[in-house]
Design a protein around this motif. Structure first.
Motif: not given
Length: 744
Positions: A329-331, A600-603, A622-626
């Motif tokens: 859960n950490l960024g 946040l769920v993983g990245s 769900r956005i993988a990056s961004g």
């Protein structure tokens, strides 16, 4: 129950030249600095009475010209010693803008033990500075203890004793920082006004020069005589200092250039040579002690990796990568402020991450690491520490200096300089951390001389404030903003009331983050919700409830925040849901009932619907990056998400249909829909570094509607429901300057 008591008295030792003061409980001594001690005495002599700041300053500092900051720091020190919490005080309560109140009863208890009498002359006797005799205790002299605590106060004293013992244990997460009776003194060496805040300041290795940067350019200052001049650079050469080369005549800088604002590393000379480019797409350089190598972070994703190159830019190679977050859960983490060990065999750096992306106030989980200068042998010195800040320097005597928030209850989050001795061979900690110096504001940069006798601390005292603006009739521009929140502490406004007459914001003005409401035509605010750790006020769809997040345990990022609601008309708060990694949430306006939060769920950045009455709903996208910046349209029909700095996606929450719009000429940061849902307001910046608010429609047409000044910044812009006003969140610089410490 045993009646525990604190005894407060002055103690002198023949070997000590200056007075030392102790807070003693059952024979265990807690040293107290003299001024702090006298503040405590004054409070004890006035139990349960509101004493003003002026009363304390006059009594303790004897009418000397000192600021409220001295008193604030003294109160913070007392709270640390007593184990008190400014957010839920049990000993010392802060009465905002007025003074303080000691909450417990104070009872004089006579015992047949020899100590000082109560009056001031016996309490603070004169010292024979030549002989330093110990006070003579005569048999039969009465002892007067200031505190005889009962009930809750007794329990708290037990807690204090337990705290004192626990703090002596050393761990990588919350290590013991021994009391330092005489911290090193910081002396100001730049005197820039708030209009030209010092952003970065670097001391040369020989201690002769200071290079510093403000919104007007790069400057060189001679330490010996204070002479300051602008560095002779071309007009379009915008650069800030990273480090000095050991020869004392060359400076490593990061340059920002071109419409795309690319970053690169350059070498400047005091001898008049032309600037020399060392590496494209690179920033944040640090020069090795012998000047042969440079550690830096490369682009395009700055901070994801740490590289080393030769001092001429050749032989670039990666030596470390930012680790994956744990727990998930950490960024995502990024590498900052690399620092070389004295013999150049190792590198230290801060691996920084937000515990909650986009949090207000920002929540950190930073780590201090060391690595072999050729890569590998990674050692974690401090792990996921919410109080660690990303500013480092490795001194000649083997200490790593780092910025640290020793007092998490500090109203302004004032940061100290701490040090920890490192075994250069293993890269591991050799001793517990030790505080070196303290001051007001955040520390942006640390640098020291090669002999370790001088240290420069670059401090920032910028706070975010709420400004109000309105449209300029006859054109698309908005008028110059006026300040709404008239307080020097941070105020973060993220919502309007449904009638557009007031804004909702959180502020730490009363010692902790509380929720306020303020009408736009008034100068004072009303407290809506007491407590601590609050952020992100939003309005429910029907406009009758204020929603807000509460960090129940801000220092423990494994503990999820709670989403709460409270009727604006009054009434008790109500719990809605609890989720790890919540970064933002918004509700549409009635008749729509749609509310969405992101986490946040993983990245991945996941957007999920929720209902204020029934909790979590379905996954929207769900956005993988961004996707860190997003906004829900007022009618709930569209989502806007920033996929990358130049691309925005418009998406239907109902059908999932989406189309992307490119912003080729503008980088996009925070976004919010206009009141009518026809446009997006976007925080951006021009190639010349001027902050702007853009208005963008779904066809991709963008135009600037608010323009700031060079060196200033906008955080976001939120239009009122009636469209007649807007909240403009703007960082407001204070005393941002460089300070020097001798023989630290």
């Amino acid at each position: 129950m045993t009646d525990h008591k604190f005894s407060v008295f002055k103690f002198e030792e023949i070997e000590v030249r200056e007075r030392e003061f102790l807070l003693v409980k059952d024979g265990n001594s807690l040293p107290v600095e003299p001024k702090v001690f006298r503040v405590l005495l004054f409070l004890l002599r006035n139990p349960k009475r509101l004493v003003t700041k002026d009363e304390i300053l006059n009594a303790v500092w004897n009418d000397c010209a000192v600021s409220d900051n001295s008193l604030t720091r003294s109160i913070a020190t007392l709270r640390r010693l007593l184990g008190d919490d400014s957010r839920e005080p049990r000993f010392i309560a802060t009465v905002p803008t007025i003074g303080y109140r000691f909450l417990c009863d104070v009872v004089a208890v006579e015992e047949g033990v020899n100590e000082f009498a109560m009056d001031e002359t016996h309490l603070l006797p004169e010292i024979d500075t030549k002989n330093h005799p110990k006070p003579k205790f005569e048999p039969g002299r009465k002892r007067l203890s200031y505190l005889s605590l009962s009930g809750l106060c007794i329990l708290l004293v037990v807690i204090v004793a337990a705290w004192f013992l626990v703090r002596q244990a050393v761990s990588t997460r919350d290590v013991h920082r021994p009391f330092v009776p005489h911290l090193a003194t910081e002396e100001r060496i730049t005197s820039n006004p708030p209009e030209a805040p010092v952003d970065d300041a670097i001391l040369s290795r020989d201690g002769k020069y200071l290079a510093f940067y403000d919104n007007l350019g790069l400057y060189l200052r001679q330490i010996a005589n204070g002479e300051t001049r602008a560095w002779g650079l071309p007009k379009d050469f915008v650069a800030w200092p990273d480090d000095w080369f050991p020869d004392g005549t060359h400076l490593l800088v990061t340059r920002r250039e071109g419409p795309s604002r690319t970053l690169s590393l350059w070498k400047l000379s005091l001898l008049g040579d032309d600037p020399e480019k060392l590496m494209d797409d690179a920033a944040g350089g640090s020069v090795s002690p012998d000047g042969s190598r440079i550690a830096y972070v490369p682009g395009p994703k700055f901070g994801s990796e740490l590289w080393v190159m030769n001092s001429d830019g050749a032989n670039a190679r990666r030596i470390a990568s930012a680790r994956k977050p744990d727990p998930p859960n950490l960024g995502e983490s990024w590498i900052q402020h690399p620092a070389w060990s004295p013999n150049g065999t190792r590198l230290a750096y801060v691996e920084a991450r937000f515990a909650t992306a986009q949090a207000d106030p920002e929540q950190f989980a930073n780590s201090l690491l060391t690595s072999d200068a050729n890569g590998g042998d990674l050692q974690v010195v401090l792990k996921d520490d919410a109080r660690l800040r990303p500013a480092l320097w490795w001194t000649a005597d083997g200490r790593i200096l780092f910025a640290y928030l020793n007092d998490p209850t500090s109203e302004r989050e004032d940061t100290d300089v701490d040090s920890i001795s490192i075994d250069e061979h293993t890269g591991k900690a050799a001793t517990p951390p030790q505080r070196v110096t303290e001051g007001q504001g955040w520390i942006g940069r640390l640098s020291a001389t090669s002999d370790g006798k001088r240290l420069v601390v670059s401090r920032e005292n910028t706070t975010r404030q709420v400004f109000i603006t309105e449209p300029d009739p006859g054109n698309h521009w908005w008028k110059a903003p006026r300040r709404l929140t008239l307080d020097t502490n941070e105020s973060l406004a993220t919502a309007w009331t449904a009638d557009s007459k007031a804004v909702l914001f959180v502020s730490d003005r009363n010692g902790s983050w509380k929720l306020f409401k303020q009408n736009i035509d008034e100068t004072t605010a009303e407290v809506l919700v007491e407590g601590h750790g609050m952020r992100f006020p939003r309005l429910s769809a029907d406009g009758l409830q204020v929603l807000y997040l509460v960090e129940s345990q801000p220092s423990d990022h494994s503990f999820p925040p709670s989403l709460m609601s409270r009727p604006l008309a009054g009434g008790p708060p109500r719990w809605i849901l609890r989720e790890n990694g919540i970064s933002n949430y918004q509700c549409a306006r009635a008749p729509s009932q749609l509310c969405i939060f992101s986490k946040l769920v993983g990245s991945d950045h996941v957007l999920v619907s929720f209902d204020p009455e029934h909790g979590v709903g379905r996954e929207i996208t769900r956005i993988a990056s961004g996707g860190y910046y997003w906004s829900l349209s007022p009618d709930g029909s569209r989502l806007a998400l920033v996929l990358d700095p130049h691309r925005i996606r418009f998406l239907s929450p109902d059908t999932g249909a989406a189309h992307d719009v490119n912003l080729n000429d503008w980088p996009a940061f925070n976004i919010d829909w206009s009141a009518d849902g026809a446009r997006l307001f976007i925080r951006s910046i021009t190639p010349a570094g001027i902050p702007v608010i853009l208005a963008l429609n779904e066809a991709g047409k963008a135009e600037a509607v608010i323009e700031g000044q060079v060196g200033s910044n906008f955080a976001f812009f939120i239009q009122s429901p009636d469209g007649r006003h807007g909240i403009l969140e703007m960082p407001t610089p204070g005393d941002n300057n460089a300070w020097m410490v001798e023989n630290f």
